[in-house]
Design a protein around this motif. Structure first.
Motif, PDB file in Angstrom:
ATOM      1  N   ASN A 106       0.732  -1.194  -0.119  1.00 56.12           N
ATOM      2  CA  ASN A 106      -0.137  -0.037   0.268  1.00 56.12           C
ATOM      3  C   ASN A 106       0.801   1.243   0.057  1.00 56.12           C
ATOM      4  N   GLY A 107       1.799   1.170  -0.523  1.00 57.12           N
ATOM      5  CA  GLY A 107       3.031   2.278  -0.698  1.00 57.12           C
ATOM      6  C   GLY A 107       2.744   2.958  -2.062  1.00 57.12           C
ATOM      7  N   ASP A 108       3.599   4.018  -2.190  1.00 54.58           N
ATOM      8  CA  ASP A 108       3.486   4.767  -3.301  1.00 54.58           C
ATOM      9  C   ASP A 108       4.857   5.046  -3.960  1.00 54.58           C
ATOM     10  N   MET A 109       4.833   5.584  -5.330  1.00 55.45           N
ATOM     11  CA  MET A 109       6.085   5.870  -5.933  1.00 55.45           C
ATOM     12  C   MET A 109       5.906   7.237  -6.675  1.00 55.45           C
ATOM     13  N   PRO A 121       6.733   3.506   1.732  1.00 61.02           N
ATOM     14  CA  PRO A 121       5.787   2.604   2.304  1.00 61.02           C
ATOM     15  C   PRO A 121       4.692   3.378   2.570  1.00 61.02           C
ATOM     16  N   SER A 122       3.719   2.596   3.186  1.00 61.78           N
ATOM     17  CA  SER A 122       2.363   3.288   3.447  1.00 61.78           C
ATOM     18  C   SER A 122       2.168   4.376   4.509  1.00 61.78           C
ATOM     19  N   ASN A 123       3.401   4.379   5.250  1.00 63.18           N
ATOM     20  CA  ASN A 123       3.259   5.534   6.506  1.00 63.18           C
ATOM     21  C   ASN A 123       3.924   6.727   6.009  1.00 63.18           C
ATOM     22  N   VAL A 124       4.305   6.832   4.680  1.00 64.99           N
ATOM     23  CA  VAL A 124       5.002   8.049   4.251  1.00 64.99           C
ATOM     24  C   VAL A 124       3.983   8.726   2.882  1.00 64.99           C
TER      25      VAL A 124
END
Length: 145
Positions: A106-109, A121-124
């Motif tokens: 569930n992260g992002d790029m 990651p999902s916490n950022v």
């Protein structure tokens, strides 16, 4: 005083509380008072954890190094990947693998430069005004069609 008279009246007709009931009430009152005291003396905890955010910078030359980058994401670290050392086919495979790992977590790029990507990651959260412009363009310079 009125309450005392009422208690005497109840005692006279046989409806007074027994000693056990009075002791039970006193015990309940003591427990409630202790709980209130504990709440007042509860420690104050800071919301901020004080934990530093770690950003890992990687320059993979081969696909074999993609596994370690994914491990960093699993450990909730942001990763900047510079693909200048990798060939076009290797770079595509690496980005595909890390993108899949990022999606699964569930992260992002975000593409931040020529052959340079940020995976988080999902916490950022990534905040970027230019993000709208980059979505219109192809993320992969080597994948021109």
């Amino acid at each position: 005083m009125a309450m005392g008279m009422f208690d005497k009246f109840l005692g006279f007709i046989g409806f007074d509380e027994t000693e056990e009931q009075q002791e039970e009430k006193e015990a309940v009152d003591k427990r409630e008072n202790l709980q209130q005291v504990k709440k007042k003396n509860a420690p104050v905890v800071s919301i901020h954890s004080g934990r530093q955010l770690r950003v890992v910078v990687c320059e993979p030359a081969s696909f074999d190094e993609a596994h370690q980058i994914a491990e960093n994401l699993k450990n909730r670290r942001a990763v900047v990947v510079n693909l200048e050392k990798a060939g076009p086919e290797q770079a595509r495979r690496i980005v595909d693998f890390i993108s899949g790992a990022t999606f699964a977590l569930n992260g992002d790029m975000q593409k931040v430069g020529q052959n340079i990507f940020l995976f988080v990651p999902s916490n950022v959260d990534i905040a970027n005004e230019l993000r709208k412009d980059t979505k219109e363009k192809s993320i992969f310079a080597w994948a021109k069609s």
